[in-house]
Design an enzyme around this catalytic site. Structure first.
Site, PDB file in Angstrom:
ATOM      1  N   GLY A  23       0.777  -1.112  -0.057  1.00 23.15           N
ATOM      2  CA  GLY A  23      -0.034   0.074  -0.220  1.00 23.15           C
ATOM      3  C   GLY A  23       0.737   1.436   0.002  1.00 23.15           C
ATOM      4  O   GLY A  23       0.590   2.075  -0.774  1.00 23.15           O
ATOM      5  N   ILE A  90     -12.574  -2.570   5.765  1.00 23.54           N
ATOM      6  CA  ILE A  90     -13.325  -2.403   4.546  1.00 23.54           C
ATOM      7  C   ILE A  90     -14.314  -3.321   4.598  1.00 23.54           C
ATOM      8  O   ILE A  90     -15.444  -3.175   3.906  1.00 23.54           O
ATOM      9  CB  ILE A  90     -12.185  -2.890   3.331  1.00 23.54           C
ATOM     10  CG1 ILE A  90     -13.077  -2.531   2.093  1.00 23.54           C
ATOM     11  CG2 ILE A  90     -11.898  -4.142   3.247  1.00 23.54           C
ATOM     12  CD1 ILE A  90     -13.101  -1.005   1.736  1.00 23.54           C
ATOM     13  N   ALA A 114      -9.836 -13.022   4.109  1.00 23.43           N
ATOM     14  CA  ALA A 114     -11.097 -12.834   4.493  1.00 23.43           C
ATOM     15  C   ALA A 114     -11.337 -11.379   3.752  1.00 23.43           C
ATOM     16  O   ALA A 114     -12.493 -11.301   3.086  1.00 23.43           O
ATOM     17  CB  ALA A 114     -11.354 -12.478   6.015  1.00 23.43           C
ATOM     18  N   ARG A 116      -9.785 -10.121   1.128  1.00 23.69           N
ATOM     19  CA  ARG A 116      -9.689 -10.171  -0.174  1.00 23.69           C
ATOM     20  C   ARG A 116     -11.040 -10.727  -0.903  1.00 23.69           C
ATOM     21  O   ARG A 116     -11.479 -10.415  -1.708  1.00 23.69           O
ATOM     22  CB  ARG A 116      -8.349 -11.143  -0.539  1.00 23.69           C
ATOM     23  CG  ARG A 116      -7.048 -10.402  -0.413  1.00 23.69           C
ATOM     24  CD  ARG A 116      -6.007 -11.474  -0.864  1.00 23.69           C
ATOM     25  NE  ARG A 116      -4.714 -10.674  -1.127  1.00 23.69           N
ATOM     26  CZ  ARG A 116      -3.767 -11.133  -0.189  1.00 23.69           C
ATOM     27  NH1 ARG A 116      -3.855 -12.009   0.525  1.00 23.69           N
ATOM     28  NH2 ARG A 116      -2.750 -10.388  -0.367  1.00 23.69           N
ATOM     29  N   CYS A 175      -7.806 -33.630  19.323  1.00 18.35           N
ATOM     30  CA  CYS A 175      -7.001 -34.463  20.369  1.00 18.35           C
ATOM     31  C   CYS A 175      -5.199 -34.518  20.408  1.00 18.35           C
ATOM     32  O   CYS A 175      -4.732 -34.710  21.275  1.00 18.35           O
ATOM     33  CB  CYS A 175      -7.278 -35.986  20.234  1.00 18.35           C
ATOM     34  SG  CYS A 175      -8.539 -36.376  18.829  1.00 18.35           S
ATOM     35  N   CYS A 429     -17.585 -21.608 -10.109  1.00 17.79           N
ATOM     36  CA  CYS A 429     -17.354 -20.808  -8.794  1.00 17.79           C
ATOM     37  C   CYS A 429     -18.597 -20.317  -8.007  1.00 17.79           C
ATOM     38  O   CYS A 429     -19.561 -19.898  -8.588  1.00 17.79           O
ATOM     39  CB  CYS A 429     -16.742 -19.560  -9.606  1.00 17.79           C
ATOM     40  SG  CYS A 429     -16.287 -18.430  -8.228  1.00 17.79           S
ATOM     41  N   CYS A 432     -18.810 -16.246  -8.372  1.00 13.86           N
ATOM     42  CA  CYS A 432     -19.199 -15.299  -9.488  1.00 13.86           C
ATOM     43  C   CYS A 432     -19.829 -16.012 -10.547  1.00 13.86           C
ATOM     44  O   CYS A 432     -20.150 -15.341 -11.704  1.00 13.86           O
ATOM     45  CB  CYS A 432     -17.793 -14.896 -10.273  1.00 13.86           C
ATOM     46  SG  CYS A 432     -16.646 -16.054 -10.980  1.00 13.86           S
TER      47      CYS A 432
END
Lengths: 551, 262
Positions: A23, A90, A114, A116, A175, A429, A432
């Site tokens: 960024g 976001i 998550a 993304r 376990c 998918c 999408c």
């Protein structure tokens, strides 16, 4: 530069999600290239370990909002640019489809799946082109995601971020963690769970006490005299509270009493090396780990067992104080020194008990924090690649866009930066495609509504606030995103609502503008560790995803 | 000397990649960076963040309008000042653990002994004639006769190599190295056709000549990243640098390593 492109740069609106390693570089590139309207969202604050690459931050900024400091510093490159910085997630519902729609292009510079997944869905719903990016050490990747759109000469239907299943994070059977660790990572996972059990928001999963229902120990289990082990019937938190978080008592319970109890499940130790309860009277002072070797960092030295115990006692004492001060609960963070000392010391004491090699604080931090090494150069290159792809999109040349992969230089390879054609969407998918659908293989007598919502729809499928109904015309609502509406049935099993093998559920996420059909396949044999399969119903089994669900 | 706690904290994420030994070698390294153009600024940023001992910025030129779009170390109100001096303040802010100084001498006038005080010299934005002050081999490599390449080798060679030859020749003839002078594509085409004859369009399509004016920040970032990574490789003595040219083609988003030698 072409005058027309310059004008476009001046007029377009860009959303940058993430002001971290990629960024910071990206914002610099955008401002310098002539982008004029930039919005920047990041919920994170600056840590000292960011400073080796996130060049918009300096030491005096540690603790401040990344988005805000990045903006202030980037304005020094060109004070006339409009940058709006938001110190926020976001995933916040304020950023709805309409919000995303105002941007010409969205650039992801994120570090977690998550977020993304979420931005991917928001961009698909808003029909805004998305450039996705990532880096790890010397490796980097950039790709372009664009829904089919006739404006781009009918070219431009690309794979979305979720078209190909990604490997799920490695998880370990409960376990192994609670009863029979054999590797350092098992002890580290246990120690993180222990932190959460003691200090974090109460979590019924991820218990750390011995698990008497271990299928490997079931026969032996019956012979255990549970009367003398009443400690075990209470979970860790209430027990710790009842003794006022006394560090000595905690040490004794975790590494002596619990281990003695485990030893009673003798079936577990027929083919394994049994653990040895911590011997308090003979804690070897041993060699101090201090050696005069300047090729090793202090944190890279491995503590001896005596030091581990001291570190444990100290960190419990400070965390207890902090818990009292906070009046709520603590959150585990790899960059929190005390929390990290607690995890490293308790993991190492446990490793000692089980005869597993001990690890240095430095190594435990890598494993516990899933730290991915990061350097300035890789991020700089990735951010450069993002902007070159963005310029192609602005020029309307989606046909020239590529997935660009950056490799580490080696003698056999001639290419360091490799372009690949963008993939076509996966017709099956579950995000999408035109009618998204998945199969879930679960035990309907075992899985609760809560588990369906939290583990499957939120954690696994990536919804934020799902609404779920039984898709048989009955209109039974299982989960409502309205608070409190379905609270009373949250612990009921799915079978209590007439859900059978072959039933269909409909899950909606209003924010993501995303609707998904779930086909239930009942697997009555699913026992701990309960394996649960999720697969796109139109895909072959090869692409199905396996993960462990711990109830 | 061991790394301090401060250094260990700041460099944590890269020590996890290349180890303490490499970080210590970097910390002892003295580097000279010649040419503070857009590429130089990127290299400067990457190397200073990484944490070398000292960096000297050498440049006798003044910043111009072109730098506004690429040279982020120079504050907008300092355009017109010497590039090394104008970059100094922001370079220092990148990492207080690195000693940074500026020098405004012309690189051609400095004696060999000047260069010997550094472990590594990196030059950005110079033509091959300046470079041979220090490295005769570069000039030789660029004079490699492409006509001796086999056809498959020729196809593999980056177009950027041929573009570089054209621009270099063009600068020589005009005794200038300003990107503004590249504006007239016909002039460039003329040089190209003279250099490559009948193979011109095949070796270097016209579109490349149309896209080589000015400097683009993201391209500086990409090439500057690769270049700085090579500097780090050399200074930390961990692995072999690129052998021996790296070409980046922004049209194709492709970066190749090519070995050019006589």
């Amino acid at each position: 530069m072409l005058t027309q492109l310059r004008k476009q740069l001046f007029e377009c609106r860009v959303l940058v999600v993430g002001a971290g390693g990629i960024g910071c570089e990206l914002i610099k590139n955008l401002v310098m290239t002539g982008f004029h309207n930039i919005e920047l969202v990041d919920l994170d604050t600056i840590d000292v370990s960011n400073l080796n690459r996130q060049f918009l931050f300096r030491k005096e900024h540690v603790g401040q909002s990344k988005a805000k400091v990045a903006k202030e510093n980037a304005l020094r490159f060109n004070p006339d640019v409009n940058i709006l910085a938001r110190h926020d997630s976001i995933i916040n519902p304020d950023y709805d489809v309409d919000y995303f729609r105002q941007f010409t292009i969205v650039l992801n510079a994120l570090d977690n799946r998550a977020a993304r997944n979420h931005v991917n869905r928001m961009c698909l719903a808003a029909d805004v082109p998305l450039i996705e990016s990532g880096s790890a050490g010397y490796l980097g990747q950039v790709t372009v995601i664009k829904k089919a759109n006739f404006l781009y000469n009918n070219y431009g239907e690309t794979e979305c971020y979720e078209c190909q299943p990604k490997p799920t994070q490695k998880s370990y059977p409960s376990c192994t963690i609670r009863n029979t660790p054999t590797e350092p990572i098992h002890c580290i996972v246990w120690a993180k769970h222990l932190f959460n059990q003691l200090f974090a928001e109460l979590d019924e999963d991820n218990e750390v006490t011995p698990d008497a229902e271990d299928p490997e120990a079931t026969d032996a289990n019956k012979q255990i005299d549970q009367g003398s082990d009443s400690n075990l019937k209470i979970s860790t938190r209430p027990w710790a509270e009842s003794v006022g978080y006394d560090p000595q008592l905690l040490l004794r319970k975790l590494f002596q009493d619990d281990i003695k109890y485990l030893l009673k499940m003798d079936k577990l130790w027929q083919k394994r090396k049994p653990p040895v309860p911590l011997d308090f009277d003979n804690l070897l002072e041993g060699d101090s780990c201090f050696i005069n070797d300047n090729t090793v960092l202090k944190d890279q030295l491995v503590w001896n067992i005596h030091e581990c115990v001291q570190e444990f006692l100290h960190s419990v004492t400070s965390l207890k104080k902090r818990l009292e001060m906070s009046k709520s609960y603590l959150i585990w963070d790899k960059d929190d020194d005390v929390a990290m000392h607690f995890v490293a010391s308790s993991a190492n004491v446990r490793a000692h008990v089980f005869g597993i090699p001990l690890k240095s604080l430095f190594d435990v931090k890598s494993m516990a924090g899933n730290i991915i090494p990061a350097i300035a150069t890789t991020n700089a290159i990735v951010a450069g690649l993002i902007v070159t792809e963005a310029l192609k999109i602005l020029k309307g040349r989606l046909d020239l866009c590529r997935t660009v992969i950056m490799y580490k230089n080696n003698l056999t390879m001639k290419k360091l930066i490799i372009p690949c054609l963008l993939e076509k969407p996966n017709k099956g998918c579950y995000v999408c495609s035109s009618k998204p659908e998945v199969c879930i293989r679960i035990n309907i007598d075992d899985i609760t509504i809560r588990h369906l919502g939290e583990e499957i729809l939120k954690k696994r499928i990536g919804m934020i606030a799902p609404d779920v109904e039984v898709d048989d015309g009955s209109g039974i609502i299982l989960i409502s995103s309205e608070e409190g509406e379905t609270e009373d049935i949250i612990n009921c099993k799915l079978s209590q609502f007439g859900i059978r093998n072959g039933s269909q559920l409909k899950a909606d996420d209003f924010l993501q503008n995303y609707s998904l059909k779930l086909k239930v396949i009942h697997e009555y044999v699913l026992m701990p560790p309960r394996l649960l399969f999720i697969s796109s119903s139109k895909l072959t089994i090869v692409k199905s995803i396996i993960f462990t669900a711990i109830l | 000397m061991a790394l301090t706690e401060d250094e260990a904290a700041v460099y944590d994420r890269q020590i996890r990649l290349w180890g303490v030994e490499a970080q210590k070698r970097l910390r002892d390294a003295k580097m000279l960076l010649v040419g503070l153009d857009g590429l130089g600024a990127e290299v400067c940023k990457n190397v200073v963040l990484t944490g070398i001992k000292s960096l000297t910025l050498l440049d006798d030129q003044c910043s111009c309008e072109d730098d506004r779009m690429v040279q982020f170390l120079i504050p907008p109100d300092c355009i017109g000042q010497n590039r090394a001096i104008a970059s100094l303040q922001r370079a220092k802010e990148l990492n207080p653990l690195v000693e940074i100084s500026a020098c405004t001498d012309n690189v051609d006038t400095l004696p060999d002994s000047y260069f010997q005080q550094f472990d590594l010299v990196c030059m950005c934005g110079y033509t091959k004639n300046t470079m041979d002050v220090d490295y005769v081999e570069i000039k030789k490599a660029l004079q490699v006769d492409y006509k001796l390449f086999r056809p498959t080798r020729l196809r593999r060679t980056s177009k950027v190599f041929f573009l570089m030859k054209v621009i270099d020749e063009f600068y020589q003839r005009n005794k200038s190295s300003s990107t503004d002078s590249l504006a007239d594509v016909d002039n460039l085409k003329h040089v190209r056709d003279e250099l490559f004859g009948d193979d011109s369009e095949k070796l270097l399509p016209l579109s490349y000549l149309q896209n080589c004016q000015g400097k683009l920040n993201p391209i500086c970032a990409i090439v500057g990243g690769i270049l700085a990574q090579d500097v780090i490789k050399a200074l930390s003595a961990r692995e072999a640098p690129v052998n021996n040219f790296f070409f980046y083609d922004g049209n194709k988003s492709e970066g190749v390593v090519d070995k050019l030698c006589l």
